[in-house]
Motif scaffolding. Structure first.
Motif, short mmCIF file in Angstrom:
data_model
loop_
_atom_site.label_atom_id
_atom_site.label_comp_id
_atom_site.label_asym_id
_atom_site.label_seq_id
_atom_site.Cartn_x
_atom_site.Cartn_y
_atom_site.Cartn_z
N ALA A 115 0.83 -1.21 0.00
CA ALA A 115 0.00 0.00 0.00
C ALA A 115 0.87 1.25 0.00
O ALA A 115 0.59 2.21 -0.73
CB ALA A 115 -0.93 -0.01 1.21
N LEU A 116 1.93 1.24 0.80
CA LEU A 116 2.83 2.40 0.84
C LEU A 116 3.47 2.63 -0.52
O LEU A 116 3.57 3.77 -1.00
CB LEU A 116 3.90 2.21 1.91
N ALA A 117 3.89 1.54 -1.16
CA ALA A 117 4.53 1.66 -2.47
C ALA A 117 3.54 2.20 -3.50
O ALA A 117 3.85 3.10 -4.28
CB ALA A 117 5.08 0.31 -2.92
N LEU A 118 2.31 1.65 -3.49
CA LEU A 118 1.31 2.10 -4.46
C LEU A 118 0.95 3.56 -4.22
O LEU A 118 0.63 4.30 -5.15
CB LEU A 118 0.05 1.24 -4.36
N ASN A 119 1.00 3.98 -2.99
CA ASN A 119 0.64 5.36 -2.65
C ASN A 119 1.67 6.36 -3.17
O ASN A 119 1.37 7.53 -3.34
CB ASN A 119 0.52 5.47 -1.12
N GLU A 120 2.88 5.86 -3.44
CA GLU A 120 3.95 6.75 -3.90
C GLU A 120 3.82 7.10 -5.37
O GLU A 120 4.31 8.14 -5.81
CB GLU A 120 5.32 6.08 -3.67
N ILE A 121 3.19 6.21 -6.15
CA ILE A 121 3.21 6.46 -7.60
C ILE A 121 1.93 7.13 -8.06
O ILE A 121 0.89 7.04 -7.42
CB ILE A 121 3.49 5.17 -8.40
N ARG A 122 2.07 7.83 -9.20
CA ARG A 122 0.94 8.59 -9.75
C ARG A 122 -0.17 7.65 -10.19
O ARG A 122 0.07 6.51 -10.56
CB ARG A 122 1.43 9.39 -10.96
N ASN A 123 -1.39 8.18 -10.20
CA ASN A 123 -2.50 7.43 -10.75
C ASN A 123 -2.30 7.29 -12.24
O ASN A 123 -2.11 8.27 -12.94
CB ASN A 123 -3.81 8.17 -10.49
N GLY A 124 -2.32 6.08 -12.73
CA GLY A 124 -2.13 5.89 -14.17
C GLY A 124 -2.31 4.44 -14.48
O GLY A 124 -2.71 3.65 -13.62
N TRP A 125 -2.01 4.07 -15.71
CA TRP A 125 -2.27 2.69 -16.12
C TRP A 125 -1.42 1.71 -15.32
O TRP A 125 -1.85 0.61 -14.98
CB TRP A 125 -2.04 2.51 -17.61
N PHE A 126 -0.18 2.12 -14.96
CA PHE A 126 0.69 1.19 -14.24
C PHE A 126 0.10 0.87 -12.86
O PHE A 126 -0.02 -0.28 -12.46
CB PHE A 126 2.09 1.78 -14.09
N LYS A 127 -0.30 1.91 -12.15
CA LYS A 127 -0.88 1.73 -10.82
C LYS A 127 -2.13 0.87 -10.90
O LYS A 127 -2.32 -0.07 -10.13
CB LYS A 127 -1.21 3.09 -10.23
N LYS A 128 -2.96 1.19 -11.90
CA LYS A 128 -4.21 0.43 -12.06
C LYS A 128 -3.92 -1.04 -12.34
O LYS A 128 -4.57 -1.92 -11.78
CB LYS A 128 -5.04 1.02 -13.20
N SER A 129 -2.93 -1.31 -13.22
CA SER A 129 -2.64 -2.72 -13.53
C SER A 129 -2.10 -3.45 -12.31
O SER A 129 -2.48 -4.59 -12.06
CB SER A 129 -1.61 -2.86 -14.66
N VAL A 130 -1.21 -2.79 -11.56
CA VAL A 130 -0.67 -3.46 -10.37
C VAL A 130 -1.81 -3.80 -9.42
O VAL A 130 -1.89 -4.92 -8.91
CB VAL A 130 0.38 -2.59 -9.66
N GLN A 131 -2.71 -2.85 -9.22
CA GLN A 131 -3.82 -3.12 -8.30
C GLN A 131 -4.69 -4.26 -8.80
O GLN A 131 -5.01 -5.19 -8.07
CB GLN A 131 -4.66 -1.86 -8.12
N MET A 132 -5.04 -4.19 -10.07
CA MET A 132 -5.94 -5.19 -10.62
C MET A 132 -5.32 -6.59 -10.54
O MET A 132 -5.98 -7.54 -10.15
CB MET A 132 -6.21 -4.85 -12.07
N VAL A 133 -4.04 -6.70 -10.89
CA VAL A 133 -3.39 -8.01 -10.89
C VAL A 133 -3.19 -8.52 -9.46
O VAL A 133 -3.42 -9.69 -9.18
CB VAL A 133 -2.05 -7.94 -11.64
#
Lengths: 321, 298
Positions: A115-133
């Motif tokens: 969660a901390l790592a995901l919170n560091e990066i901008r909202n975008g396709w990469f963040k969305k894919s990491v979350q979805m997967v």
């Protein structure tokens, strides 16, 4: 119209202000439909949640089908003694606690880090894919999950043995090694549940006041400093709550996955309380003995929950109740 | 982003690069085993057995899938699981709303006591045997109802739904409706439920996935193989390794037969997980929202 409405509100408030027997009856009568609605769910809770709680009485009895739960003769703590005297008693406790504590040490911080790592990066396709997967494995059934483990670790066709062979190492049957059992169990759980577990922390992080980040930026804080001084403190309340719930459950290791992962070779490491309860109770039809073990387990959990909650209240002022 | 007046330092840029690297590794670790299974399921038996499959299918073939559908049990299990998922979820959602909505209303006298009675069951449980005895004494053993009734309600979902109703339907709205002569029941059906589509979607998903994936209740309550859900058949084939000879009957060579046995496991994993994983991307947003609502209340 508006006047009539406010008058009605006043009347109702007056009625609520005087809580007497008549008032209660009136309130129930006025909202009788609520009671009709909750009837079936409450009946369910009574039959399937509370009746079994009284059913634990058979742990103190010599249960037989003919006389039933209430008619069977008392035997006191006979079955508890029998359980404590089982030669494998300590082994089962050790296996159960070993797996849950190992799982807690590895599996509890993992979602926080994600969660901390995901919170560091901008909202975008990469963040969305990491979350979805990362959320997806949560939806895989236990049976499939264990099959994936077995298939991937199998000595002749699995992915893992392919990797070993590529490095010139002779593949071995990893599922048959008792010393590896805990690690396989815990790390596959991390694989399956870290993404899902992170959601709750991501929610908590999204609630952090943006002014704090602005202020930190003005003060020249680095990203790492922002994590340590803003993000982590804001996760403390939810972390404490989840930790209490988890610690209150250390004795109740889920049955499904471990039962499926058992095989004759890893038995010494994989027999835990819940699988033992199933085997003696339902397969061996020794209901009273099995219920005694189950009750012992529930009581230990319940006591642990209360102890941990009290400790948390004293230490951090966050607690369940 | 326009607000970013102060440029990031070198240390920060290094840090963010490390974060991206970390997340990429996480992504690969989770995707790789799934991709491997998918690719293997579409490969030829020989390619799987000899370990030639890495990331993409080798010698593309549908042999594994053909073998899976030669087994009548898989189809029986698929049908049964569908039945339990559809009717079980209907019962679950109805029951959950029926108790969660009144609990969200201040005008419901006695809600504190009921809330406590519900929450208590989350911390203390009768255990396997007492639960089994209740199901047995109700005569539900070895019936389809055994897969639906004992799990008709999840207390956790009730708490989530109640929190949602409390935060989205203001008390003033209910009061106004009451004064206008709208009954509690009418208000729930005509106002509350249409406003609660997100939580109903999440609840449906969670319950349906639960039913589709469940195997424990079937293991203890069912003996008749015609009632088994898919998961029980999967366990027999994938974990206990009892492959129905009919599935590999058309192959005479023993070595190829063994290869097909290995291959069909991969295909079976794909076939059985497909329904859930296909629906998942469409409901992902709702589902994240639902988990967050649940987390508000703790």
């Amino acid at each position: 119209m508006a006047g009539a409405r406010s008058e009605a509100v006043l009347q109702r408030q007056a009625a609520q202000g005087k809580p007497n027997k008549y008032g209660v009856y009136k309130k129930i009568k006025k909202h009788w439909q609520f009671y009709l609605l909750v009837f079936a769910p409450l009946l369910y809770i009574a039959i399937f949640k509370y009746v079994p709680m009284f059913g634990v009485l058979i742990a103190f009895k010599e249960y037989n089908v003919v006389q039933g739960v209430f008619g069977s003769p008392w035997v006191g703590f006979k079955y508890f003694k029998q359980f404590f005297d089982t030669p494998f008693f300590w082994q089962y406790i050790k296996n159960t606690l070993g797996i849950t504590l190992y799982g807690l040490i590895v599996g509890f911080p993992a979602p926080i880090v994600l969660a901390l790592a995901l919170n560091e990066i901008r909202n975008g396709w990469f963040k969305k894919s990491v979350q979805m997967v990362t959320y997806a494995p949560y939806f895989i059934s236990t049976v499939i999950m264990v099959s994936i483990i077995i298939v991937n670790l199998s000595p002749h066709v699995g992915l893992f043995s392919n990797i070993l062979t590529a490095f010139g190492v002779e593949p071995v049957d990893l599922m048959g090694k008792p010393e590896l059992f805990k690690s396989i169990y815990v790390w596959s759980d991390v694989w399956q549940y870290t993404g899902y577990g992170a959601i709750i922390y991501i929610a908590a992080l999204s609630g952090v006041n943006p002014d704090l980040y602005e202020a930190a930026k003005v003060d020249g804080a680095t990203r790492l400093q922002k994590i340590v001084h803003i993000d982590i403190p804001s996760l403390v309340p939810v972390t404490v709550i989840l930790l209490i719930l988890n610690l209150g459950n250390v004795m109740s290791l889920g049955f499904e996955k471990i039962y499926l992962m058992q095989n004759p070779l890893n038995q010494t490491a994989s027999e835990v309380i819940s699988t033992y309860v199933y085997k003696v109770g339902l397969l061996g039809a020794n209901f009273s003995f099995s219920a005694a073990i189950g009750l012992f387990n529930s009581v230990v959990n319940f006591v642990l929950l209360i102890v941990v909650n009290t400790a948390a209240k004293k230490l951090s002022s966050t607690s369940l109740w | 982003m326009g607000k970013r007046a102060i440029r990031e330092s070198a240390a920060d840029r290094l840090f963010i690069a490390a974060v991206y690297l970390f997340l990429t590794v996480v992504l690969c670790v989770i995707l790789f085993p799934l991709l491997y299974i998918l690719s293997a399921s579409f490969s030829s038996p020989a390619a799987v057995t000899s370990g030639k499959v890495w990331l993409w299918p080798v010698d593309f073939s549908l042999e594994g899938y053909k073998a899976v559908f030669r087994n009548a049990n898989i189809l029986i299990g698929y049908g049964n699981s569908l039945f339990y998922a559809v009717f079980g979820t209907l019962v679950n959602v109805a029951m959950t709303v029926m108790i969660a909505y009144p609990l969200a209303r201040k005008t419901f006298y006695g809600r504190g006591a009921i809330m406590f009675a519900l929450a208590f069951t989350m911390f203390f449980d009768g255990g396997l045997i007492p639960n089994y005895l209740v199901v047995k004494s109700l005569g539900l053993l070895d019936t389809r109802l055994a897969m639906i009734v004992p799990g008709a309600l999840a207390v956790f979902q009730v708490i989530v739904a109640r929190t949602f109703f409390q935060t989205t339907i203001p008390d003033e709205l209910a009061e106004a409706a009451e004064i206008d002569g709208c009954s509690d029941f009418k208000f729930m059906v005509n106002v509350v439920l249409p406003l609660s589509k997100p939580i109903l979607a999440v609840m449906t998903l969670m319950y349906a996935v639960g039913h589709w994936n469940a195997y424990f209740n079937a293991l203890i309550y069912l003996k008749n193989a015609n009632l088994f859900p898919l998961q029980i058949f999967l366990r027999n084939i994938l974990i206990l390794n009892t492959v129905d000879p009919a599935m590999v009957a058309n192959v005479n060579d023993l070595l190829v037969q063994q290869g097909l046995k290995d291959l069909l496991k991969y295909s079976l994993i794909v076939v059985s997980s497909a329904p859930v994983l296909i629906i998942y991307p469409f409901v992902q947003k709702h589902f994240v929202k639902g988990v967050m609502i649940g987390s508000l209340k703790g």
